[in-house]
Write a protein that holds these residues in place. Structure first.
Motif, PDB file in Angstrom:
ATOM      1  N   LYS A  89       0.855  -1.227  -0.124  1.00 39.06           N
ATOM      2  CA  LYS A  89       0.011  -0.035   0.023  1.00 39.06           C
ATOM      3  C   LYS A  89       0.794   1.319  -0.172  1.00 39.06           C
ATOM      4  CE  LYS A  89      -2.982  -1.787   3.437  1.00 39.06           C
ATOM      5  NZ  LYS A  89      -3.722  -1.696   4.641  1.00 39.06           N
ATOM      6  N   PHE A  90       0.282   2.273  -0.553  1.00 36.45           N
ATOM      7  CA  PHE A  90       0.932   3.536  -0.761  1.00 36.45           C
ATOM      8  C   PHE A  90       0.027   4.676  -0.134  1.00 36.45           C
ATOM      9  CE2 PHE A  90       3.368   1.064  -3.662  1.00 36.45           C
ATOM     10  CZ  PHE A  90       4.538   1.420  -3.428  1.00 36.45           C
ATOM     11  N   ASP A 103       4.898  -8.043   3.860  1.00 40.32           N
ATOM     12  CA  ASP A 103       5.406  -9.080   4.887  1.00 40.32           C
ATOM     13  C   ASP A 103       5.553  -8.734   6.044  1.00 40.32           C
ATOM     14  OD1 ASP A 103       6.279 -12.015   4.358  1.00 40.32           O
ATOM     15  OD2 ASP A 103       8.044 -10.933   4.853  1.00 40.32           O
ATOM     16  N   ALA A 104       6.230  -7.617   6.378  1.00 34.45           N
ATOM     17  CA  ALA A 104       6.789  -7.136   7.515  1.00 34.45           C
ATOM     18  C   ALA A 104       5.890  -6.418   8.202  1.00 34.45           C
ATOM     19  CB  ALA A 104       7.883  -5.964   7.452  1.00 34.45           C
ATOM     20  N   GLU A 105       4.669  -6.049   7.378  1.00 35.33           N
ATOM     21  CA  GLU A 105       3.550  -5.385   8.125  1.00 35.33           C
ATOM     22  C   GLU A 105       4.095  -3.963   8.855  1.00 35.33           C
ATOM     23  OE1 GLU A 105       0.421  -7.533   9.950  1.00 35.33           O
ATOM     24  OE2 GLU A 105       0.272  -9.034   8.273  1.00 35.33           O
ATOM     25  N   ASP A 106       4.648  -3.225   8.115  1.00 31.78           N
ATOM     26  CA  ASP A 106       5.114  -1.962   8.812  1.00 31.78           C
ATOM     27  C   ASP A 106       5.256  -0.996   7.758  1.00 31.78           C
ATOM     28  OD1 ASP A 106       5.816  -0.231  11.004  1.00 31.78           O
ATOM     29  OD2 ASP A 106       7.835  -0.680  10.855  1.00 31.78           O
ATOM     30  N   ILE A 107       5.242   0.317   8.237  1.00 29.11           N
ATOM     31  CA  ILE A 107       5.225   1.444   7.292  1.00 29.11           C
ATOM     32  C   ILE A 107       6.654   2.248   7.023  1.00 29.11           C
ATOM     33  CG2 ILE A 107       4.362   3.558   6.971  1.00 29.11           C
ATOM     34  CD1 ILE A 107       1.984   2.862   8.440  1.00 29.11           C
ATOM     35  N   VAL A 108       7.120   2.547   5.877  1.00 29.12           N
ATOM     36  CA  VAL A 108       8.303   3.158   5.888  1.00 29.12           C
ATOM     37  C   VAL A 108       8.015   4.358   4.946  1.00 29.12           C
ATOM     38  CG1 VAL A 108      10.559   3.278   4.698  1.00 29.12           C
ATOM     39  CG2 VAL A 108       9.786   1.083   6.020  1.00 29.12           C
ATOM     40  N   LEU A 248      -1.851   7.176   8.698  1.00 30.65           N
ATOM     41  CA  LEU A 248      -0.988   6.010   8.380  1.00 30.65           C
ATOM     42  C   LEU A 248      -1.801   4.863   9.223  1.00 30.65           C
ATOM     43  CD1 LEU A 248       2.514   7.607   9.988  1.00 30.65           C
ATOM     44  CD2 LEU A 248       1.792   7.133   7.626  1.00 30.65           C
ATOM     45  N   GLN A 249      -2.783   5.230   9.884  1.00 31.46           N
ATOM     46  CA  GLN A 249      -3.691   4.113  10.551  1.00 31.46           C
ATOM     47  C   GLN A 249      -4.296   3.299   9.408  1.00 31.46           C
ATOM     48  OE1 GLN A 249      -6.943   5.171  12.763  1.00 31.46           O
ATOM     49  NE2 GLN A 249      -7.024   3.274  13.929  1.00 31.46           N
ATOM     50  N   ARG A 250      -4.801   4.084   8.528  1.00 25.24           N
ATOM     51  CA  ARG A 250      -5.454   3.123   7.145  1.00 25.24           C
ATOM     52  C   ARG A 250      -4.245   2.767   6.344  1.00 25.24           C
ATOM     53  NH1 ARG A 250     -10.642   4.432   5.165  1.00 25.24           N
ATOM     54  NH2 ARG A 250      -9.965   2.833   3.708  1.00 25.24           N
ATOM     55  N   LEU A 251      -3.154   2.980   6.554  1.00 29.87           N
ATOM     56  CA  LEU A 251      -2.303   2.511   5.491  1.00 29.87           C
ATOM     57  C   LEU A 251      -1.904   1.031   6.012  1.00 29.87           C
ATOM     58  CD1 LEU A 251      -0.220   2.949   3.065  1.00 29.87           C
ATOM     59  CD2 LEU A 251       1.268   4.045   4.617  1.00 29.87           C
ATOM     60  N   ARG A 252      -1.908   0.786   7.480  1.00 24.85           N
ATOM     61  CA  ARG A 252      -1.641  -0.257   8.086  1.00 24.85           C
ATOM     62  C   ARG A 252      -2.240  -1.414   7.337  1.00 24.85           C
ATOM     63  NH1 ARG A 252       0.257  -1.139  13.760  1.00 24.85           N
ATOM     64  NH2 ARG A 252      -1.707  -1.913  13.967  1.00 24.85           N
TER      65      ARG A 252
ATOM     66  N   ILE B 105       6.459  -8.543  13.794  1.00 25.92           N
ATOM     67  CA  ILE B 105       6.703  -7.124  14.792  1.00 25.92           C
ATOM     68  C   ILE B 105       8.104  -6.669  14.074  1.00 25.92           C
ATOM     69  CG2 ILE B 105       6.996  -6.057  16.835  1.00 25.92           C
ATOM     70  CD1 ILE B 105       4.491  -7.029  16.734  1.00 25.92           C
ATOM     71  N   SER B 106       7.830  -5.569  13.155  1.00 28.16           N
ATOM     72  CA  SER B 106       9.185  -4.854  12.414  1.00 28.16           C
ATOM     73  C   SER B 106       8.962  -3.365  12.652  1.00 28.16           C
ATOM     74  CB  SER B 106       9.065  -5.293  11.029  1.00 28.16           C
ATOM     75  OG  SER B 106       9.689  -6.746  10.802  1.00 28.16           O
ATOM     76  N   TRP B 107       9.950  -2.900  13.143  1.00 27.64           N
ATOM     77  CA  TRP B 107       9.877  -1.408  13.072  1.00 27.64           C
ATOM     78  C   TRP B 107      10.926  -0.862  12.283  1.00 27.64           C
ATOM     79  CZ3 TRP B 107      10.338  -1.203  19.397  1.00 27.64           C
ATOM     80  CH2 TRP B 107       8.895  -1.434  19.691  1.00 27.64           C
ATOM     81  N   LEU B 108      10.469  -0.592  11.164  1.00 24.77           N
ATOM     82  CA  LEU B 108      11.374  -0.424   9.894  1.00 24.77           C
ATOM     83  C   LEU B 108      11.530   1.137   9.837  1.00 24.77           C
ATOM     84  CD1 LEU B 108      10.034  -2.660   7.309  1.00 24.77           C
ATOM     85  CD2 LEU B 108      11.722  -3.145   8.716  1.00 24.77           C
ATOM     86  N   PHE B 109      12.695   1.694   9.095  1.00 24.65           N
ATOM     87  CA  PHE B 109      12.638   3.126   8.800  1.00 24.65           C
ATOM     88  C   PHE B 109      13.221   3.138   7.579  1.00 24.65           C
ATOM     89  CE2 PHE B 109      17.048   4.135   9.934  1.00 24.65           C
ATOM     90  CZ  PHE B 109      17.209   2.956  10.919  1.00 24.65           C
TER      91      PHE B 109
END
Lengths: 252, 359
Positions: A89-90, A103-108, A248-252, B105-109
């Motif tokens: 997602k973007f 895969d990581a389920e995190d936002i960058v 960012l909440q909706r991006l998760r 659980i990943s805290w990427l940056f």
């Protein structure tokens, strides 16, 4: 009798002159007016779009499917649904871009220079697909002719980027349908004069009172044997989007 | 553990069942990987097959469940290995989102090496590792569109509790995070912060961490940039890592595939970089380099990725340890897998060929 005849002739001349001058105004809107009408139809105050992108090069084919929420020129949220990119997602807010890695389920936060790069390997940039900019705000347009495209009468309009405005292309040439105010063809040029991309609209639909391009082919002139098709499967205009849609909440 | 997971899955099905008027979709990836490590005279090869399966369960406005599993076989051990990657239930409440179960659980940056992740050695952005998938409870509380607070409580393999908190906000286009983790036993508690944003057309980022028990610091700074050379998209990224804590091995081994190749202790200063060269829309060349600054030894990984006809993905990676014997990125002595009896000394390169098909 002569007096009546003279009055009749003068009256007729006046009617003809008035009607001619009226016709002149309707028949020849300015380039700016035409492009404002194009913007009126193509600018998305808010919208939900389900679309598909097919990138081909020789026998190889890449299919991207996505659902996007767009609000004007500044906000966009896109979720990919095809198997290879499913869950990516973007989120775009003004000039800032975030990506959700499934895969990581995190936002960058993605660096700003990536905004003009091809989105997920396509010929469309993140800006192209995630915002709805009004062309009349960025370019100075001039009518340079009239031509028929696929049987439709079109104005041929040239746009030069206005000084100080941020636009992906320095010059663009547009073929605008005279009645429907959609772009049947577009040529996008670099400052050097080199033709970079050519876009052709193959299908338009009248939706909620406006004509909108539903199937387009983009030909990147720098790439050989390569083509990107962009097809809108479903579009809903002027939606009441929840307040947190571009968060960012909706991006998760 | 299996009993816990089975129970959780049953609970998920019970919750999801009332909404199952929608179809459950199945997706995933089939992967075959050939992996060779060796030196000039001796090589050992491992063939691994992996099926990744993900169930796309019906979602409601507020509830989401995920189930993803990896089933692997390898030619050395002839064994099947099943690993549940995701099995969780997520629920949105008025004030927070709650996620319970096996989850990443990943805290990427955006860095190549992440010394301040929740799980160290978890992953680089594009590469997978099971280390990040843990049994955990996560609470996410948004303050506004770009600011939020996340709390995580997880169990480690040894059954011990690990917990962490991360706060995130955006100021003038900069993404800022601060976190606290009660780490594994030997590393104890850590506080850290990260920053990512742009200076002009260049992306910049950094991280700093402090290990409270050891009173040692770790920090990282990096930058990235992209441009087009004709039709070729080029992306550059480079960073410097200073580590007095001793976690570099966790991080550096990410680049040497799933086996822990680097048996030598990785030192305190590393430089990492990548060049990504898009040949066209379907083919990419990439070179990743890791250099240990104290002995100047180098790990070099050229890589080629291609999307073939029929939606097949091909990935070729060649790893070269270019240091001298005794140096950090010099020849190593290893077991290839935990269950293997074969030892290799003077290992100085590895080759990985992967064919995969997403569906």
């Amino acid at each position: 009798m002569n007096n009546i005849l003279v009055r009749l002739i003068l009256g007729l001349m006046l009617v003809v002159a008035l009607s001619l001058s009226g016709t002149e105004i309707i028949a020849a809107p300015s380039a700016a007016e035409i492009m404002e009408q194009v913007d009126e139809y193509q600018h998305l105050q808010s919208a939900k779009i389900e679309s598909k992108m097919i990138i081909t090069k020789g026998p190889r084919k890449m299919v991207k499917e996505m659902t996007s929420y767009i609000k004007g020129a500044d906000y966009g949220l896109t979720k990919f649904t095809n198997p290879r990119d499913r869950g990516s997602k973007f989120l775009k807010r003004e000039n800032n871009l975030w990506m959700f890695f499934p895969d990581a389920e995190d936002i960058v936060k993605i660096s700003g220079h990536m905004l003009e790069q091809g989105m997920m390997g396509s010929d469309f940039s993140y800006q192209d697909l995630m915002e709805s900019t009004k062309l009349a705000d960025l370019y100075q347009f001039t009518i340079i002719g009239e031509e028929k495209v696929d049987g439709r009468s079109c104005y041929v309009i040239e746009g030069i980027k206005e000084e100080g405005k941020e636009a992906s292309y320095y010059r663009r040439k547009e073929w605008v349908d005279k009645e429907r105010f959609v772009l049947w063809r577009e040529e996008l040029y670099a400052r050097s004069g080199r033709l970079l991309k050519e876009l052709q609209t193959k299908k338009v639909e009248q939706l909620e009172g406006r004509w909108y391009p539903m199937y387009q082919i983009i030909d990147n002139k720098l790439k050989k044997n390569s083509q990107t098709v962009y097809e809108i499967k479903k579009i809903e205009f002027d939606l009441e989007l929840p307040a947190n849609t571009f968060s960012l909440q909706r991006l998760r | 553990m299996k009993l816990k997971l089975s129970l959780l899955f049953i609970i998920l099905l019970v919750i999801i069942a009332p909404t199952s008027v929608y179809a459950i979709e199945v997706g995933g990836e089939i992967e075959v990987k050939g992996y060779t490590v060796g030196n000039n005279s001796e090589y050992s090869t491992l063939l691994q097959e992996k099926l990744n399966l993900e169930l796309f369960l019906p979602e409601t406005e507020k509830t989401e469940a995920k189930f993803e599993i990896d089933i692997m076989t390898d030619s050395k051990t002839k064994s099947n290995n099943t690993q549940i990657k995701k099995l969780y239930l997520s629920r949105k409440y008025e004030e927070f989102d709650l996620t319970v179960g096996r989850q990443p659980i990943s805290w990427l940056f955006g860095s190549l090496l992440n010394p301040v992740d929740f799980n160290l050695g978890a992953e680089t952005i594009e590469q997978e590792s099971s280390a990040k998938n843990v049994d955990a409870v996560e609470i996410y509380h948004p303050f506004n569109w770009g600011s939020n607070l996340t709390g995580v409580l997880s169990t480690t393999d040894s059954g011990k509790i690990k917990y962490g908190v991360r706060a995130r906000t955006t100021i003038n286009g900069y993404d800022l995070t601060a976190n606290f983790v009660k780490e594994r036993n030997d590393l104890e508690k850590r506080i850290a912060a990260t920053l990512k944003g742009d200076i002009g057309t260049i992306g910049v980022y950094g991280a700093a961490g402090h290990y409270i028990e050891q009173n040692e610091n770790i920090f990282l700074i990096g930058a990235d940039y992209s441009f087009y050379q004709g039709i070729h998209q080029i992306i550059l990224q480079g960073e410097y890592l200073y580590d007095k804590v001793g976690i570099n091995n966790y991080l550096a081994n990410i680049f040497t595939s799933s086996s822990n190749i680097l048996t030598t202790e990785v030192g305190s200063e590393l430089v990492a970089g990548t060049i990504n060269y898009g040949i066209d829309d379907f083919n990419t060349l990439k070179v990743t380099a890791l250099m240990h600054l104290e002995d100047s030894s180098l790990l070099l990984i050229p890589e080629y990725e291609s999307q073939l006809v029929g939606n097949l993905d091909l990935n070729l990676r060649w790893g070269l340890l270019l240091g001298a014997r005794g140096e950090v990125f010099g020849p190593q002595e290893i077991n290839i897998t935990d269950n293997s009896t074969s030892n290799l000394s003077n290992l100085d390169n590895f080759l990985e060929i992967t064919l995969s098909y997403p569906f």
